[in-house]
Design an enzyme around this catalytic site. Structure first.
Site, PDB file in Angstrom:
ATOM      1  N   LYS A 102       0.692  -1.159   0.101  1.00  0.00           N
ATOM      2  CA  LYS A 102       0.107   0.075  -0.115  1.00  0.00           C
ATOM      3  C   LYS A 102       0.775   1.286   0.046  1.00  0.00           C
ATOM      4  O   LYS A 102       1.798   1.271   0.655  1.00  0.00           O
ATOM      5  CB  LYS A 102      -0.901   0.146   1.212  1.00  0.00           C
ATOM      6  CG  LYS A 102      -1.942   1.261   1.323  1.00  0.00           C
ATOM      7  CD  LYS A 102      -2.752   1.176   2.582  1.00  0.00           C
ATOM      8  CE  LYS A 102      -4.073   1.915   2.675  1.00  0.00           C
ATOM      9  NZ  LYS A 102      -4.822   1.844   3.789  1.00  0.00           N
TER      10      LYS A 102
ATOM     11  N   SER B  48      -9.710   1.966   2.801  1.00  0.00           N
ATOM     12  CA  SER B  48      -8.925   2.403   2.086  1.00  0.00           C
ATOM     13  C   SER B  48      -7.854   1.707   1.311  1.00  0.00           C
ATOM     14  O   SER B  48      -7.249   2.104   0.169  1.00  0.00           O
ATOM     15  CB  SER B  48      -8.052   3.468   2.889  1.00  0.00           C
ATOM     16  OG  SER B  48      -7.268   2.861   3.624  1.00  0.00           O
TER      17      SER B  48
ATOM     18  N   SER C 295      -9.866  -0.564   7.084  1.00  0.00           N
ATOM     19  CA  SER C 295      -9.331  -0.267   5.771  1.00  0.00           C
ATOM     20  C   SER C 295      -8.632  -1.652   5.190  1.00  0.00           C
ATOM     21  O   SER C 295      -8.004  -1.608   4.000  1.00  0.00           O
ATOM     22  CB  SER C 295      -8.061   0.844   5.577  1.00  0.00           C
ATOM     23  OG  SER C 295      -8.865   1.956   5.718  1.00  0.00           O
TER      24      SER C 295
END
Lengths: 90, 493
Positions: free
Chosen positions: B80, B155, B179
């Protein structure tokens, strides 16, 4: 009502006119939702600021190599030698 | 070769690479090909690592020299874009960091690479991890590989989409309020948010420091356990990282649940959950029972306050953490050549105003307000007091049960654009996930089935602090019984 403009000033944050008007309504409803929480009895409860029981750990105070000045400057938007440069602001 | 490398799980890739039945180079090249084929449309990666195949070749050389290749030898992973990667652009999904190239790597990334993992690229995400759909990314929305019209969740939506679309075999996400678990749920993956303190936060872009944890997203429970073992453990550079020993979760996996008590809190089932989601959770409960677990009723009455507390605590911490972005030493700087700043304040305000997107600004304003003079006690302090009570509720609950079973989200994935204009509705997505972050307990999402429209539905498992093994075992039992790991997103056919 939240005075969005003065809060944005505290945060040093320029908002567009659209953001300013939208945030006012949205943030007021978030704050309103939070008012439900007032009903919870928290008399004498110590605020929890981090979720696990931890004690402060000290490490030895000795110097160690991290990165060079050149590396630290790599992402500077503008520089002058090993100094960060900003435009005149007065 | 008749075998499809893209369908192998992480454990099999590592085993074959180590036995020299497969080279890391072939594996990396295969996954890179998948990125080239699908990323333009899926938008799972913000930055692709051009050195991935070269790294894999080095791995092969190591193995042929008889050196230890590591526990993740040759496994292609997506990181990420919240985690710093030395020499590889790290944006946090924001214009603010659109050209930021870190000079060091996050501890999580260092540990993965030290064990032989190959970083394929930096995964798309909501800007500064603020969102539940990966639509607030400065680099454009990411699509759900199970149906391109739908969001992958967020997210960590890019991390989820990368694994679901077979662009990497595992991914690292971060979870501040759900997330990792919610996008794993939307993309038919296993996603683990470890106990707060299990995984070092060093080198991870800070959103809400008392809630943030990084964790694995994979196609199987065993793979998640193996990655978690590598990234967990004390790090001198993060004072909140725990000194607890890291168990061999992967090796200890067992689907025999005899003696395990599974709590199902009634507050997690009482409103807003879709029929499909309810049916999937109930089926998982039946599986746990059939494996020897006992179901117990439970009540967590403070659950309804979790979302409002979460949005207070998270935005307060974010407004403080994001104060560092001022456009002086790194990050976005506005153009002052045509219009000079009248004073230093205007300089900061314009850099920040132009560098941050609307969702980030909304949260900074809320957090700043709640921390401002005269409001601190009523908001931040109150939220932290209720937070302690909520954590206490979980500690009590885990005296009556070993794991908690619940939905991961009230519904399946929603359509791109459907909720982006209504931030409050978007926040309610996190209703079942935020509690774990507030309490600091581990939580995970595991595939449980599909909706009538063939969109993935996962279930959530929670455990007491540092009891990851229990939830991994329950998830493993669900996985073994349902046998859904081989399902491939139809958009990829």
């Amino acid at each position: 009502m939240i005075d969005v403009q003065s809060v944005a000033h505290l945060a040093r944050l320029a908002l567009t006119a659209d953001e300013e008007s939208a945030f006012a309504a949205q943030l007021n409803s978030v704050v309103q939702r939070f008012s439900e929480v007032e009903a919870v009895d928290t008399h004498g409860v110590v605020p929890l600021i981090t979720p696990t029981d931890m004690t402060l750990v000290f490490r030895e105070d000795k110097k160690q190599a991290f990165q060079s000045a050149e590396e630290a400057m790599k992402n500077a938007p503008e520089r002058s030698g090993n100094l960060f440069r900003v435009p005149p602001v007065v | 070769m008749s075998e499809n490398i893209l369908e192998l799980d992480l454990a099999s890739i590592v085993e074959r690479v180590k036995r020299r039945e497969l080279t890391a180079e072939i594996v990396a090249t295969k996954f890179k090909g998948q990125i080239e084929k699908h990323n333009a449309h899926v938008n799972a990666f913000i930055t692709v690592n051009d050195n991935a195949v070269e790294r894999a070749r080095e791995m092969d050389r190591k193995i042929s020299n008889g050196e230890n290749a590591g526990r993740l030898a040759g496994a292609p992973v997506a990181i990420k874009d919240m985690l710093c990667t030395k020499g590889l652009r790290t944006t946090a999904g924001s214009k603010m960091l659109h050209n930021f190239v870190p000079t060091y790597s996050a501890t999580v990334v260092e540990r993965l690479e030290a064990e032989g993992a190959i970083v394929m690229g930096k995964a798309n995400q909501d800007e500064f991890a603020m969102g539940s759909s990966t639509e607030t990314s400065y680099f454009g929305a990411c699509r759900n590989p199970w149906n391109f019209s739908y969001v992958p969740g967020g997210s960590s939506g890019g991390s989820a989409a990368a694994v679901a679309a077979r662009m990497s075999v595992a991914a690292i996400g971060t979870d501040t309020g759900g997330s990792i678990r919610q996008p794993a749920n939307f993309c038919h993956l296993v996603g683990v948010k470890p106990t707060y303190g299990r995984v070092s936060r060093y080198g991870i872009v800070a959103f809400a420091s008392s809630l943030d944890q990084a964790g694995p997203m994979t196609r199987t429970v065993r793979d998640a356990a193996l990655v978690l073992e590598v990234i967990s453990g004390r790090d001198e550079r993060d004072t909140t990282s725990a000194t607890k020993a890291v168990p061999a979760w992967g090796q200890n996996l067992s689907s025999n649940l005899r003696g395990m008590k599974v709590g199902m809190p009634k507050e997690y089932f009482d409103r807003g959950i879709s029929d499909d989601v309810r049916a999937v959770v109930m089926r998982s409960a039946d599986i746990l029972k059939s494996q020897g677990a006992e179901l117990v009723e439970l009540s967590l009455p403070l659950t309804k306050f979790a979302v409002p507390i979460y949005y207070l605590v998270a935005t307060c911490e974010a407004s403080s953490n994001l104060a560092r972005y001022d456009g002086v030493r790194y990050g976005y700087r506005a153009d002052f050549s045509t219009q000079a700043a009248a004073d230093l304040e205007e300089f900061y305000s314009r850099n920040r105003g132009e560098g941050f997107g609307s969702e980030v600004k909304r949260r900074i304003v809320l957090g700043t307000y709640a921390l401002s003079s005269g409001y601190y006690d009523a908001y931040y302090k109150k939220a932290c007091q209720v937070r302690r009570l909520l954590r206490q509720d979980f500690i009590e609950a885990f005296k009556k049960c070993d794991v908690i079973l619940s939905p991961a989200s009230p519904t399946t994935a929603f359509k791109i654009g459907e909720r982006i204009d209504n931030p409050l509705e978007m926040y309610l997505n996190d209703i079942y996930t935020t509690s774990a972050n507030l309490a600091g307990i581990p939580g995970m999402s595991v595939p449980g089935g599909f909706s009538r429209e063939k969109l993935p539905i996962g279930v959530q498992l929670l455990a007491a602090h540092f009891e990851e093994q229990k939830m991994l075992n329950a998830a493993f039992a669900i996985e073994e019984n349902l046998k859904l790991t081989a399902e491939v997103p139809h958009e990829l056919h």
